[in-house]
Write a protein that holds these residues in place. Structure first.
Motif, PDB file in Angstrom:
ATOM      1  N   UNK A 160       0.833  -1.211   0.000  1.00  0.00           N
ATOM      2  CA  UNK A 160       0.000   0.000   0.000  1.00  0.00           C
ATOM      3  C   UNK A 160       0.867   1.260   0.000  1.00  0.00           C
ATOM      4  N   UNK A 161       1.826   1.302   0.944  1.00  0.00           N
ATOM      5  CA  UNK A 161       2.681   2.476   1.039  1.00  0.00           C
ATOM      6  C   UNK A 161       3.541   2.626  -0.208  1.00  0.00           C
ATOM      7  N   UNK A 162       4.004   1.505  -0.721  1.00  0.00           N
ATOM      8  CA  UNK A 162       4.801   1.551  -1.944  1.00  0.00           C
ATOM      9  C   UNK A 162       4.016   2.187  -3.075  1.00  0.00           C
ATOM     10  N   UNK A 163       2.715   1.856  -3.125  1.00  0.00           N
ATOM     11  CA  UNK A 163       1.884   2.414  -4.194  1.00  0.00           C
ATOM     12  C   UNK A 163       1.837   3.939  -4.080  1.00  0.00           C
TER      13      UNK A 163
ATOM     14  N   UNK B   5      -0.410  17.511  -6.019  1.00  0.00           N
ATOM     15  CA  UNK B   5      -0.627  16.296  -5.243  1.00  0.00           C
ATOM     16  C   UNK B   5       0.088  16.482  -3.921  1.00  0.00           C
ATOM     17  N   UNK B   6      -0.621  16.301  -2.801  1.00  0.00           N
ATOM     18  CA  UNK B   6       0.047  16.384  -1.508  1.00  0.00           C
ATOM     19  C   UNK B   6       0.108  14.987  -0.915  1.00  0.00           C
ATOM     20  N   UNK B   7       1.299  14.600  -0.496  1.00  0.00           N
ATOM     21  CA  UNK B   7       1.481  13.284   0.091  1.00  0.00           C
ATOM     22  C   UNK B   7       1.714  13.465   1.590  1.00  0.00           C
ATOM     23  N   UNK B   8       0.833  12.943   2.407  1.00  0.00           N
ATOM     24  CA  UNK B   8       1.039  13.003   3.860  1.00  0.00           C
ATOM     25  C   UNK B   8       1.627  11.656   4.256  1.00  0.00           C
ATOM     26  N   UNK B   9       2.935  11.627   4.486  1.00  0.00           N
ATOM     27  CA  UNK B   9       3.610  10.326   4.547  1.00  0.00           C
ATOM     28  C   UNK B   9       3.319   9.553   5.819  1.00  0.00           C
ATOM     29  N   UNK B  10       3.626   8.271   5.759  1.00  0.00           N
ATOM     30  CA  UNK B  10       3.472   7.384   6.903  1.00  0.00           C
ATOM     31  C   UNK B  10       4.361   7.884   8.035  1.00  0.00           C
ATOM     32  N   UNK B  11       3.865   7.849   9.228  1.00  0.00           N
ATOM     33  CA  UNK B  11       4.678   8.319  10.366  1.00  0.00           C
ATOM     34  C   UNK B  11       4.722   9.827  10.437  1.00  0.00           C
ATOM     35  N   UNK B  12       3.908  10.470   9.638  1.00  0.00           N
ATOM     36  CA  UNK B  12       3.691  11.928   9.679  1.00  0.00           C
ATOM     37  C   UNK B  12       4.873  12.761   9.213  1.00  0.00           C
TER      38      UNK B  12
ATOM     39  N   UNK C 292      -3.605  21.436  -2.694  1.00  0.00           N
ATOM     40  CA  UNK C 292      -3.611  20.324  -3.634  1.00  0.00           C
ATOM     41  C   UNK C 292      -5.028  20.001  -4.123  1.00  0.00           C
ATOM     42  N   UNK C 293      -5.064  19.265  -5.243  1.00  0.00           N
ATOM     43  CA  UNK C 293      -6.335  18.695  -5.684  1.00  0.00           C
ATOM     44  C   UNK C 293      -6.477  17.296  -5.112  1.00  0.00           C
ATOM     45  N   UNK C 294      -5.320  16.638  -4.957  1.00  0.00           N
ATOM     46  CA  UNK C 294      -5.331  15.250  -4.506  1.00  0.00           C
ATOM     47  C   UNK C 294      -4.480  15.159  -3.249  1.00  0.00           C
ATOM     48  N   UNK C 295      -5.004  14.442  -2.266  1.00  0.00           N
ATOM     49  CA  UNK C 295      -4.213  14.237  -1.051  1.00  0.00           C
ATOM     50  C   UNK C 295      -4.004  12.746  -0.858  1.00  0.00           C
ATOM     51  N   UNK C 296      -2.730  12.371  -0.688  1.00  0.00           N
ATOM     52  CA  UNK C 296      -2.422  10.976  -0.408  1.00  0.00           C
ATOM     53  C   UNK C 296      -2.185  10.865   1.087  1.00  0.00           C
ATOM     54  N   UNK C 297      -3.008  10.057   1.761  1.00  0.00           N
ATOM     55  CA  UNK C 297      -2.883   9.916   3.211  1.00  0.00           C
ATOM     56  C   UNK C 297      -2.396   8.516   3.534  1.00  0.00           C
TER      57      UNK C 297
ATOM     58  N   UNK D  90      -4.575   5.287   2.551  1.00  0.00           N
ATOM     59  CA  UNK D  90      -4.070   3.961   2.873  1.00  0.00           C
ATOM     60  C   UNK D  90      -4.399   3.716   4.335  1.00  0.00           C
ATOM     61  N   UNK D  91      -5.030   2.605   4.623  1.00  0.00           N
ATOM     62  CA  UNK D  91      -5.470   2.407   5.996  1.00  0.00           C
ATOM     63  C   UNK D  91      -5.451   0.929   6.345  1.00  0.00           C
ATOM     64  N   UNK D  92      -4.836   0.640   7.478  1.00  0.00           N
ATOM     65  CA  UNK D  92      -4.805  -0.741   7.907  1.00  0.00           C
ATOM     66  C   UNK D  92      -6.119  -1.128   8.588  1.00  0.00           C
ATOM     67  N   UNK D  93      -6.684  -0.135   9.233  1.00  0.00           N
ATOM     68  CA  UNK D  93      -7.970  -0.341   9.884  1.00  0.00           C
ATOM     69  C   UNK D  93      -9.065  -0.369   8.822  1.00  0.00           C
ATOM     70  N   UNK D  94      -9.397  -1.593   8.355  1.00  0.00           N
ATOM     71  CA  UNK D  94     -10.293  -1.737   7.205  1.00  0.00           C
ATOM     72  C   UNK D  94     -11.689  -1.199   7.509  1.00  0.00           C
ATOM     73  N   UNK D  95     -12.108  -1.379   8.741  1.00  0.00           N
ATOM     74  CA  UNK D  95     -13.415  -0.896   9.153  1.00  0.00           C
ATOM     75  C   UNK D  95     -13.557   0.587   8.877  1.00  0.00           C
ATOM     76  N   UNK D  96     -12.548   1.303   9.376  1.00  0.00           N
ATOM     77  CA  UNK D  96     -12.513   2.747   9.227  1.00  0.00           C
ATOM     78  C   UNK D  96     -12.466   3.131   7.754  1.00  0.00           C
ATOM     79  N   UNK D  97     -11.648   2.407   7.005  1.00  0.00           N
ATOM     80  CA  UNK D  97     -11.481   2.703   5.591  1.00  0.00           C
ATOM     81  C   UNK D  97     -12.799   2.503   4.858  1.00  0.00           C
ATOM     82  N   UNK D  98     -13.461   1.391   5.155  1.00  0.00           N
ATOM     83  CA  UNK D  98     -14.709   1.095   4.452  1.00  0.00           C
ATOM     84  C   UNK D  98     -15.782   2.115   4.815  1.00  0.00           C
TER      85      UNK D  98
END
Lengths: 292, 239, 329, 373
Positions: free
Chosen positions: B44-47, B82-89, B158-163, B195-203
């Motif tokens: 996911x993060x690689x993507x 495009x704004x990328x909010x990286x893992x680990x902030x 940005x128009x697109x935010x990658x979280x 990108x979210x590991x917590x699938x519940x939250x993501x869904x």
């Protein structure tokens, strides 16, 4: 007491040169976590270009400053392209060895072209002295100290108040995230590296003016000692590097007074080694940013 | 049917011998919240990193509004909104909150008025940051840091935010807040890839969800459909 | 199968040829060539020992000359002041250098690569300056009248000493190649490539680094002893940083992390300037440029270049091989 | 494996080429071949060049007169690069060439001394023109030097300072073999005379900043400053002394005698007192012709070191002439018995092989070296 102040004045003048060189190390270390071993050679090139200007064009201090700045900037730019950009991804050791080779090449090339002997440099300022309570300060010393301070202040302004300065600081904090902020990381590194070269070259010019001579190997010792100074003050912090430079100059001069000139180089090396072992981040540096 | 804004076509990424992404294709529509879910190391993060230019793509293409951006430098992609909010902030812990935000607006550096306006907007959106504007980034709590990271991303308009994993290591109550903000931001017209590991939250949050496993997309659908999918329920929702 | 047999035969031939060249050297050529050859052998020791650090363990020392200096002075002072026999001087030189290495390693190996490089460089300068300023080491005047070793009740002549050096170099290089192939060698390579991975596998990194540091300094000390004995006069000014840089150049140009690389680098950099003496003004420039070029274009050094890719060389080799094959059949 | 094989071929090639180069250099047997070893490259290349010029001139002059013993002289010039390891290998090269009779050189003491054991073992005469180390000439029966050793020169300088009324002296010296012995001999003799040495401060080769050392020296309050330095450090010391506003007589044992000293030092070196064995502006009869011919040939002034090398060569050839045959024992005896009027003054040797020299006092005046008083 006179002696004390005189050594202090000597130390501050010499420390200014170290401070400029230490900044050069600190800039590169900040953005790349690497050390440019050929900083001393660029110092020598700065001295050489001002010597050439004075000998063949015009005896002008400020023109020399300008030319030295340009030469240092360009040489460092080229070096960055060769030793770092071209082999990015190679090990850090490879880059360091590459800068050693580059340094060797520059020194020897200059020695071949202009000879290895010391060359005289023109006198820009009269030796008029301010004598104050027996402490002598030459005009040159005064000009030197002031110029160094102007440059240091200008540099601080550049780094803390301009867009490129912001980019440099950001890259030195976190290269990857800096890219995400829209900062061109490679260009920023290149600029910081070139700027570091310019600082070193100006330090060289000052050295040539102060000692009124230029020689192909003059950059060797200042290059190494100012690295010690940078470690001392804090390689990862620019104010630290400046402080380290000045302190190193002062310590060396008092060290001579207490021990002997023969051990002068030992003093700076020992300060460096002790700090590397006890407090590698230096006086002002923060622990996190020193990649140990 | 709204416009497609991001499109990945058969993208492969390798780290040495390890193949992190093996032919991933997906598309994101403008104004959507798209979530990527999957277990650790699914890619996911690689993507996201491939999308924002942090890792080189070996084969395949990435398009932004129909233009190819494959293997562009990160800063070029960032300049294309495009704004990328990286893992680990990855906030700058030795700078104040305000300085962090100003760096976020690096691409708009010349336009002082714009920056002030953006600052004002973000402080309105995240009042807690306004309170802490003179504090060092490192002294904030995890949730506050996450807000700061998102706000920093917004500073470049940005128009697109990658979280990337906005819920990671944050108190549950703060997670609720943050996802509320994410919905708000989306409502203001920005596309979000989450990108979210917590699938519940993501869904719950996303409109469309891709499921990744070992570098491949194994399932995709709208969240309404996926939430009733058996495998998803078993593997990701723990039901 | 055929191929393997051929390569084995070839290897034997090579070893034999090398041995013959090395052994007949003093008889065919003059004392001058012998002198140069001994320097080259001493540099083989130095470059190989530095390669242990840089190439095998990823420790970048810029102060290798310091240990060389300690070895040379130990040997010279024991021989001149206490009239010790060569064997004792020789091993004492190695041991003292190893001790110095252990000390330096103990204090500095915790540092990262770049700081370690500068710390070792600083320490080597400190060693040199202290020797230069100390009366015990004869200060700047250097140590004179260092005797050649004695055997059979008389002192060796230079040819005999030459063979002694050859024997020592062969032993050291063979041992290094054995070490590289051993379990320890592989562990070191792992540390070099990824320190964290090695640590996670439970490798005691510090212990291994320390071990290789001590070994490397031991060899450098031996080289120092040979140098002092052979040249019979040493002076602290012979042990400046330039020597360290020359050794680094040899390792970098020959090929880091290979057994033959430093050997080739040392011989090449020692011999090349001798027969292109008109270029001797350019000697140091060539060193500098060669370092940069080899790091940029041949990071594995001369050994790592695929020579057969260069057409002319390939054709020559083919010609040679067919000839060899014909002779064999 | 092929790689190794090819490499071996390259090595063999290198050795053979090196050997060939050496073989071709051996010339015809009817010439008397004399080796000159000097640092033609490296830090001291400037002095090596001067050696080469003057000795070539001397050789040419002899050959113009028809050589010696009816045979022509031939120079074999070798480069030691100022590095003692290289000096030793060059010495090895010289002694293994049986056609070479004797050798002149090297320039520096470490190089000359590194070569000494090799010449000694081969019983070859070695005249080192400028090696003033006290241990050199007494190190071997076959070694001689021309410049005069430091005991003599030290006595001269100490006496001069004492005569000028100096009672307290501060000394700055280059921390190498030469500087240390100058400091020792000048200091010891000065003390013997009844003076006081208030400070002895060493500095490393390549040092550029002397202000700290000078401040320390000034603090010791001496009557005079003695600098055992070469011209570049010497000039730097004088400049920084002027910057400190310190007015004090500066003495030097002859090593700053060089146009570069005046060029670098400018007004700061005014009044520096030094000595020289040979002075082109005020040459004796022997020196006058030498200076003139040198100027004609090389379009520049000869320096003192070159003049010493010139004398060294002449002393050697004169001795060969007197010996009447190329026998190293006999020629050695003749050298030891030399009484020769050279361009650097009259030359005789003591039992060790050190030349006994006289010195001329000079001072920097109006930007030029002039005879003192």
């Amino acid at each position: 007491m006179t002696m004390f102040f005189q050594q202090l004045v000597n130390g501050i003048t010499q420390g200014g040169l170290y401070a400029l060189l230490a900044i050069a190390y600190s800039l590169v270390y900040g953005v790349m976590g690497l050390v440019n071993f050929s900083t001393g050679s660029i110092y020598m090139l700065g001295a050489m270009s001002s010597w050439l200007v004075c000998k063949y064009i015009i005896e002008s201090f400020w023109l020399s400053v300008l030319i030295s700045f340009g030469v240092g900037f360009v040489v460092a730019f080229v070096l960055e392209k060769i030793a770092f950009s071209a082999i990015r991804g190679a090990t850090r050791i490879a880059s360091l060895i590459c800068t050693i080779g580059f340094s060797q090449f520059i020194n020897e090339a200059v020695a071949l072209i202009f000879g290895k002997a010391t060359q005289g440099m023109s006198t820009f300022f009269d030796q008029e002295l301010f004598a104050f309570l027996g402490v002598h300060i030459s005009v040159m010393q005064a000009v030197l100290v002031v110029t160094v301070i102007i440059i240091l202040v200008a540099l601080q302004f550049f780094v803390y108040r301009t867009r490129i300065g912001l980019a440099i600081r950001t890259v030195s904090m976190d290269e990857k995230t800096a890219g995400l902020m829209g900062i061109n990381v490679n260009r920023t590194i290149s600029i910081a590296f070139s700027l570091s070269g310019a600082c070193a070259a100006i330090a060289g010019l000052m050295g040539a003016v102060y000692y009124r001579s230029f020689s192909a190997y003059m950059g060797w010792m200042p290059g190494i000692k100012s690295f010690s100074a940078a470690v001392f003050g804090g390689l990862s912090s620019m104010p630290g590097a400046i402080l380290g430079g000045y302190l190193m100059g002062i310590i060396e001069n008092f060290g001579v007074q207490v021990f002997s000139t023969g051990y002068r180089d030992v003093i700076s090396f020992i300060v460096m080694i002790v700090f590397l072992l006890v407090r590698p981040q230096g006086i002002l540096g923060s622990k996190k940013k020193v990649k140990l | 049917m709204s416009k497609e804004i991001v499109k990945l076509d058969d993208v492969c990424v390798c780290y040495g011998a390890i193949r992190a992404l093996q032919g991933v294709s997906l598309s994101v529509e403008e104004g959507a919240i798209v979530a990527l879910i999957g277990s650790n190391g699914a890619g996911k993060t690689t993507l996201l990193n491939a999308l924002s230019g942090l890792v080189p793509v070996q084969s395949g293409h990435i398009f932004l509004r129909g233009e190819e951006i494959t293997n562009e430098k990160p800063h070029i992609i960032a300049q294309r909104r495009i704004a990328h909010v990286p893992e680990g902030r990855k906030i700058f812990s030795e700078l104040t909150v305000e300085e962090n935000l100003r760096i976020g607006a690096y691409t708009q550096y010349k336009n002082k008025a714009k920056i002030e306006q953006l600052l004002h907007m973000n402080f309105e959106l995240f009042p807690i940051l306004a309170e802490r504007r003179k504090q060092m980034g490192g002294s904030l709590s995890g949730g506050e840091q996450q807000m700061l990271a998102i706000a920093r991303g917004l500073m470049s308009e940005p128009d697109i935010i990658l979280l990337d994993e906005p819920s990671l290591g944050i108190a549950p109550i703060m997670v609720e807040h943050i996802f509320e903000f994410i919905r708000q931001i989306n409502a203001s017209g920005k596309t979000i890839i989450l990108v979210e590991q917590n699938a519940n939250l993501a869904l719950e949050t996303a409109s469309y969800v891709y499921v990744l496993e070992t570098g491949r997309i194994v399932n995709e659908n709208t969240s309404d459909v996926l939430i009733h999918d058996d495998t998803i329920q078993k593997v990701y929702l723990g039901l | 199968m055929e191929r393997k047999r051929y390569s084995k035969y070839n290897r034997l031939l090579v070893a034999l040829a090398a041995l013959i060249i090395v052994l007949i050297l003093p008889y065919v050529f003059s004392g001058y060539i012998l002198q140069i050859a001994v320097y080259a052998y001493i540099y083989i020791l130095l470059a190989s020992s530095l390669n242990l650090l840089i190439g095998y363990a990823g420790i970048f020392s810029m102060g290798h000359v310091g240990f060389y200096c300690v070895g040379a002075y130990t040997s010279a002072l024991l021989a001149t002041k206490l009239d010790m026999p060569f064997v004792i001087c020789f091993f004492a030189a190695g041991l003292l250098a190893a001790l110095a290495g252990a000390f330096v390693g103990f204090v500095a190996l915790r540092l990262n690569d770049i700081f370690f490089a500068f710390a070792t460089m600083g320490l080597s300068e400190v060693i040199r300056i202290v020797i230069q300023n100390s009366d015990f080491t004869n200060g700047t005047l250097g140590v004179t009248g260092i005797p050649l070793p004695e055997w059979f009740g008389r002192s060796m002549n230079r040819e005999e000493f030459y063979y002694l050096v050859v024997v020592i170099v062969v032993i050291v290089v063979v041992l290094i190649s054995k070490l590289a192939k051993s379990h320890t060698g592989r562990t070191l390579a792992m540390i070099r490539d990824d320190q964290n991975a090695a640590a996670s596998l439970g490798v005691n990194i510090f212990k291994y680094k320390m071990m290789v540091m001590v070994l490397s300094c031991f060899i450098a000390g031996l080289a120092g002893s040979l140098y002092a004995t052979f040249i019979q006069y040493i002076n602290a000014s012979n042990f400046g940083i330039t020597v360290s840089i020359n050794i680094i150049a040899m390792v970098a140009i020959g090929g880091m992390g290979t057994v033959s690389g430093p050997v080739i680098g040392a011989i090449l950099l020692q011999l090349l300037p001798e027969y292109i003496r008109f270029l001797s003004n350019f000697r140091q420039i060539i060193y500098g440029a060669a370092i940069v070029i080899s790091i940029m274009f041949a990071p594995k050094g001369l050994v790592g270049i695929r020579w057969r890719r260069i057409k002319l060389i390939d054709q020559l080799c083919c010609l040679f091989e067919t000839k060899l094959n014909n002779e064999e059949s | 494996m092929k790689k190794v094989f090819m490499f071996l071929m390259v090595v063999v090639l290198l050795f053979s080429i090196a050997a060939c180069g050496e073989k071709t250099s051996s010339g015809s047997k009817d010439k008397i071949r004399i080796a000159l070893t000097a640092p033609l490259t490296g830090n001291q290349a400037k002095y090596g060049e001067s050696f080469k010029n003057t000795v070539s001139l001397a050789c040419k002059q002899w050959n113009d007169k028809g050589g010696v013993l009816g045979r022509e002289l031939e120079l074999v010039i070798n480069d030691s690069a100022g590095d003692s390891a290289q000096a030793a290998s060059v010495a090895q090269k010289v002694v293994s060439d049986s056609s070479i009779f004797a050798q002149v050189g090297d320039f520096s003491a470490p190089c000359s001394m590194a070569a000494q054991p090799i010449y000694d073992a081969a019983k070859m005469i070695q005249i080192a023109p400028t090696c003033s180390a006290v241990t050199f000439a007494r190190g071997s029966k076959w070694s001689f030097q021309i410049v005069g050793n430091q005991v003599l020169q030290g006595r001269f300088m100490a006496q001069w300072m004492f005569d000028e009324g100096v009672r307290k002296v501060a000394m700055l010296y280059l921390n190498n073999d030469w500087g240390v012995s100058v400091k020792d001999y000048v200091g010891d003799i000065f003390k013997e005379l009844g003076g006081e040495v208030v400070l002895q401060e060493p500095y490393s080769d390549g040092e550029t900043d002397f202000s700290a050392a000078l401040t320390k020296a000034r603090d010791a309050n001496p009557d005079a400053l003695f600098i055992a330095s070469y011209y570049n450090d010497g000039a730097a010391i004088c400049i920084q002394r002027a910057n400190l506003g310190w007015e004090i007589p500066v003495y030097n044992p002859g090593t700053v005698y060089s146009p570069e000293f005046l060029e670098i030092g400018g007004s700061a070196v005014e009044g520096v007192l030094t000595n020289v064995g040979f002075f082109p502006d005020d040459p004796g009869p022997a020196a006058a012709t030498f200076v003139e011919e040198y100027k004609n040939l090389y379009k520049s002034d000869p320096d003192y070191y070159g003049a010493c090398a010139y004398d060294a060569f002449n002393v050697l050839v004169e001795a060969i002439k007197r010996a009447g045959e190329l026998d190293n024992e006999k020629v050695r005896e003749e050298i030891a018995a030399t009484d020769y009027e050279g361009v650097t003054g009259n030359i005789t040797f003591d039992e060790n092989g050190d030349a006994l020299k006289t010195y001329i006092k000079i001072i920097v005046k109006d930007g030029k070296f002039t005879a003192y008083r």
